[in-house]
Design a protein around this motif. Structure first.
Motif, PDB file in Angstrom:
ATOM      1  N   GLU A  41       0.889  -1.180  -0.019  1.00 13.70           N
ATOM      2  CA  GLU A  41      -0.063  -0.080  -0.047  1.00 13.70           C
ATOM      3  C   GLU A  41       0.767   1.266   0.049  1.00 13.70           C
ATOM      4  O   GLU A  41       2.117   1.216   0.330  1.00 13.70           O
ATOM      5  CB  GLU A  41      -0.891   0.026   1.265  1.00 13.70           C
ATOM      6  CG  GLU A  41      -1.998  -1.298   1.299  1.00 13.70           C
ATOM      7  CD  GLU A  41      -2.654  -1.159   2.429  1.00 13.70           C
ATOM      8  OE1 GLU A  41      -3.821  -2.010   2.764  1.00 13.70           O
ATOM      9  OE2 GLU A  41      -2.723  -0.169   3.351  1.00 13.70           O
ATOM     10  N   GLY A  42       0.254   2.307  -0.236  1.00 16.61           N
ATOM     11  CA  GLY A  42       0.901   3.724  -0.215  1.00 16.61           C
ATOM     12  C   GLY A  42       0.857   4.287   1.218  1.00 16.61           C
ATOM     13  O   GLY A  42       0.336   3.783   1.961  1.00 16.61           O
ATOM     14  N   PHE A 101      11.410  12.767   2.084  1.00 17.95           N
ATOM     15  CA  PHE A 101      11.044  11.819   2.889  1.00 17.95           C
ATOM     16  C   PHE A 101      12.575  11.207   3.445  1.00 17.95           C
ATOM     17  O   PHE A 101      13.540  11.264   2.880  1.00 17.95           O
ATOM     18  CB  PHE A 101      10.371  10.391   2.180  1.00 17.95           C
ATOM     19  CG  PHE A 101       8.964  10.960   1.946  1.00 17.95           C
ATOM     20  CD1 PHE A 101       8.496  11.785   1.037  1.00 17.95           C
ATOM     21  CD2 PHE A 101       8.156  10.416   2.792  1.00 17.95           C
ATOM     22  CE1 PHE A 101       7.061  12.057   0.839  1.00 17.95           C
ATOM     23  CE2 PHE A 101       6.682  10.441   2.569  1.00 17.95           C
ATOM     24  CZ  PHE A 101       6.083  11.235   1.554  1.00 17.95           C
TER      25      PHE A 101
ATOM     26  N   TYR B  35       6.945   9.443  -6.967  1.00 14.17           N
ATOM     27  CA  TYR B  35       8.120   9.072  -6.342  1.00 14.17           C
ATOM     28  C   TYR B  35       8.469   7.602  -6.794  1.00 14.17           C
ATOM     29  O   TYR B  35       7.376   6.772  -7.065  1.00 14.17           O
ATOM     30  CB  TYR B  35       7.612   8.930  -4.806  1.00 14.17           C
ATOM     31  CG  TYR B  35       7.389  10.464  -3.998  1.00 14.17           C
ATOM     32  CD1 TYR B  35       6.303  10.750  -4.039  1.00 14.17           C
ATOM     33  CD2 TYR B  35       8.418  10.915  -3.227  1.00 14.17           C
ATOM     34  CE1 TYR B  35       5.739  11.980  -3.477  1.00 14.17           C
ATOM     35  CE2 TYR B  35       7.943  12.077  -2.658  1.00 14.17           C
ATOM     36  CZ  TYR B  35       6.685  12.626  -2.773  1.00 14.17           C
ATOM     37  OH  TYR B  35       6.519  13.950  -2.308  1.00 14.17           O
ATOM     38  N   GLN B  37      10.247   4.236  -4.788  1.00 10.33           N
ATOM     39  CA  GLN B  37      10.551   3.844  -3.343  1.00 10.33           C
ATOM     40  C   GLN B  37      11.790   2.395  -3.625  1.00 10.33           C
ATOM     41  O   GLN B  37      11.341   1.709  -4.031  1.00 10.33           O
ATOM     42  CB  GLN B  37       9.487   3.442  -2.615  1.00 10.33           C
ATOM     43  CG  GLN B  37       9.708   3.103  -1.194  1.00 10.33           C
ATOM     44  CD  GLN B  37       8.732   2.905  -0.230  1.00 10.33           C
ATOM     45  OE1 GLN B  37       7.454   2.384  -0.779  1.00 10.33           O
ATOM     46  NE2 GLN B  37       8.582   3.195   1.034  1.00 10.33           N
ATOM     47  N   LEU B  43      11.204   7.576  -0.222  1.00  9.41           N
ATOM     48  CA  LEU B  43      10.634   8.085  -1.295  1.00  9.41           C
ATOM     49  C   LEU B  43      11.334   9.076  -1.628  1.00  9.41           C
ATOM     50  O   LEU B  43      11.726  10.077  -1.245  1.00  9.41           O
ATOM     51  CB  LEU B  43       9.110   8.148  -1.066  1.00  9.41           C
ATOM     52  CG  LEU B  43       8.251   7.093  -0.476  1.00  9.41           C
ATOM     53  CD1 LEU B  43       7.088   7.994   0.225  1.00  9.41           C
ATOM     54  CD2 LEU B  43       7.888   6.300  -1.817  1.00  9.41           C
ATOM     55  N   PHE B  90       5.236   5.356  -6.711  1.00 13.80           N
ATOM     56  CA  PHE B  90       4.009   5.858  -6.322  1.00 13.80           C
ATOM     57  C   PHE B  90       3.563   7.310  -6.659  1.00 13.80           C
ATOM     58  O   PHE B  90       4.311   7.981  -7.021  1.00 13.80           O
ATOM     59  CB  PHE B  90       4.069   5.959  -4.750  1.00 13.80           C
ATOM     60  CG  PHE B  90       4.083   4.704  -3.857  1.00 13.80           C
ATOM     61  CD1 PHE B  90       5.505   4.143  -3.654  1.00 13.80           C
ATOM     62  CD2 PHE B  90       2.874   4.249  -3.456  1.00 13.80           C
ATOM     63  CE1 PHE B  90       5.371   2.809  -3.062  1.00 13.80           C
ATOM     64  CE2 PHE B  90       3.099   2.899  -2.867  1.00 13.80           C
ATOM     65  CZ  PHE B  90       4.154   2.382  -2.468  1.00 13.80           C
ATOM     66  N   PHE B 107      -1.907   8.953  -1.398  1.00 13.15           N
ATOM     67  CA  PHE B 107      -0.858   8.150  -2.264  1.00 13.15           C
ATOM     68  C   PHE B 107      -1.572   6.864  -2.776  1.00 13.15           C
ATOM     69  O   PHE B 107      -2.616   6.404  -2.179  1.00 13.15           O
ATOM     70  CB  PHE B 107       0.235   7.387  -1.514  1.00 13.15           C
ATOM     71  CG  PHE B 107       1.397   8.257  -1.234  1.00 13.15           C
ATOM     72  CD1 PHE B 107       1.333   9.224   0.143  1.00 13.15           C
ATOM     73  CD2 PHE B 107       2.501   8.345  -1.905  1.00 13.15           C
ATOM     74  CE1 PHE B 107       2.337  10.046   0.203  1.00 13.15           C
ATOM     75  CE2 PHE B 107       3.522   9.204  -1.593  1.00 13.15           C
ATOM     76  CZ  PHE B 107       3.452  10.142  -0.373  1.00 13.15           C
ATOM     77  N   GLY B 108      -1.485   6.439  -4.141  1.00 13.58           N
ATOM     78  CA  GLY B 108      -2.004   5.432  -4.652  1.00 13.58           C
ATOM     79  C   GLY B 108      -1.381   4.308  -4.183  1.00 13.58           C
ATOM     80  O   GLY B 108      -0.271   4.332  -3.264  1.00 13.58           O
ATOM     81  N   ASP B 109      -1.681   3.013  -4.500  1.00  7.88           N
ATOM     82  CA  ASP B 109      -1.039   1.788  -3.743  1.00  7.88           C
ATOM     83  C   ASP B 109       0.174   1.226  -4.917  1.00  7.88           C
ATOM     84  O   ASP B 109       0.836   0.202  -4.331  1.00  7.88           O
ATOM     85  CB  ASP B 109      -1.988   0.716  -4.110  1.00  7.88           C
ATOM     86  CG  ASP B 109      -3.324   0.724  -2.915  1.00  7.88           C
ATOM     87  OD1 ASP B 109      -4.391   0.205  -3.233  1.00  7.88           O
ATOM     88  OD2 ASP B 109      -2.941   1.381  -1.866  1.00  7.88           O
ATOM     89  N   ARG B 112       4.535  -1.978  -8.994  1.00  2.97           N
ATOM     90  CA  ARG B 112       6.006  -2.591  -9.031  1.00  2.97           C
ATOM     91  C   ARG B 112       6.353  -3.009 -10.205  1.00  2.97           C
ATOM     92  O   ARG B 112       5.841  -3.661 -10.986  1.00  2.97           O
ATOM     93  CB  ARG B 112       5.884  -3.830  -8.107  1.00  2.97           C
ATOM     94  CG  ARG B 112       5.499  -3.474  -6.749  1.00  2.97           C
ATOM     95  CD  ARG B 112       4.276  -4.046  -5.906  1.00  2.97           C
ATOM     96  NE  ARG B 112       4.107  -3.663  -4.657  1.00  2.97           N
ATOM     97  CZ  ARG B 112       3.283  -2.781  -4.395  1.00  2.97           C
ATOM     98  NH1 ARG B 112       2.765  -2.231  -5.380  1.00  2.97           N
ATOM     99  NH2 ARG B 112       3.027  -2.214  -3.229  1.00  2.97           N
TER     100      ARG B 112
END
Lengths: 111, 116
Positions: A41-42, A101, B35, B37, B43, B90, B107-109, B112
């Motif tokens: 998830e975000g 971040f 972003y 990650q 991020l 993201f 944020f979205g999920d 990947r």
């Protein structure tokens, strides 16, 4: 470039224990946010702090912004397995445009 | 409540291929961002937009393009995929009206992406 450091990088504790995670920088931030991210998830916002010395509480979570607005801490009382996740801090950059971040603290609370 | 929707959720590409990651939000937010990650690096901001027709570079923009033709959509394009672009991407949005510094980024999920 403003950098945020977080410690510890990993933390594994038993249910019921207390813990504190830290977010530090050599830069001053006008606004600092804490997010929690669960797998797949975000990130989701927990709190925003803007005033030096500010303390905010969210149930068992206590957030503090340092007096000089360069650091912050998150304290969890009586941790529960549902607190498991990646905790990220984010500070508003010098241009007041984007959030920078930190690398995060990965917390695992074992039942 | 849709919020921020990212597609696809997973993608595998070969080196040199191009693709577009889609991001859409239904909250009428002015600000949108992308972003990436990576483990141990948090991020990192790739590109951002403060409104339709306005985009700017973030910390790690090389190899990526964006456009913002509408308030709702903010696609991210990989021009020629490289293994170093393997990551989780993201998209986020937030308002830019008064008091926005206290507002969350939504944020979205994530997408990947693996580059072979």
């Amino acid at each position: 470039t403003q950098l945020l450091e977080q410690s510890p990088q990993f933390l594994s504790i038993q249910e019921g224990e207390n813990l504190t995670v830290y977010c530090n920088s050599s830069s001053v931030f006008s606004s600092l946010q804490w997010y929690r991210q669960e797998p797949g998830e975000g990130p989701v916002l927990l709190v925003t702090v803007v005033t030096g010395g500010e303390v905010k509480k969210l149930k068992r979570l206590t957030f503090q912004f340092g007096d000089a607005r360069k650091d912050s801490s998150l304290h969890i009382t009586a941790a529960q397995p549902g607190d498991t996740g990646l905790y990220l801090c984010a500070g508003l950059d010098n241009y007041g445009q984007n959030f920078v971040f930190g690398p995060g603290t990965r917390l695992s609370v074992l039942p | 409540n849709a919020g921020v929707t990212q597609t696809p959720k997973f993608q595998v590409l070969k080196t040199g291929q191009s693709m577009t990651l889609q991001c859409a939000q239904d909250m009428n937010h002015e600000y949108m961002s992308w972003y990436r990650q990576d483990p141990g690096m948090g991020l990192r901001l790739i590109h951002y937009s403060v409104g339709a027709g306005i985009t700017d570079q973030g910390e790690v923009p090389n190899g990526y393009n964006v456009s913002r033709s509408t308030t709702e959509d903010f696609p991210l394009r990989l021009l020629s995929a490289a293994p170093s672009q393997t990551s989780v991407y993201f998209c986020a949005s937030s308002p830019r009206t008064g008091g926005w510094r206290n507002q969350p980024q939504h944020f979205g999920d994530g997408t990947r992406l693996s580059i072979l």
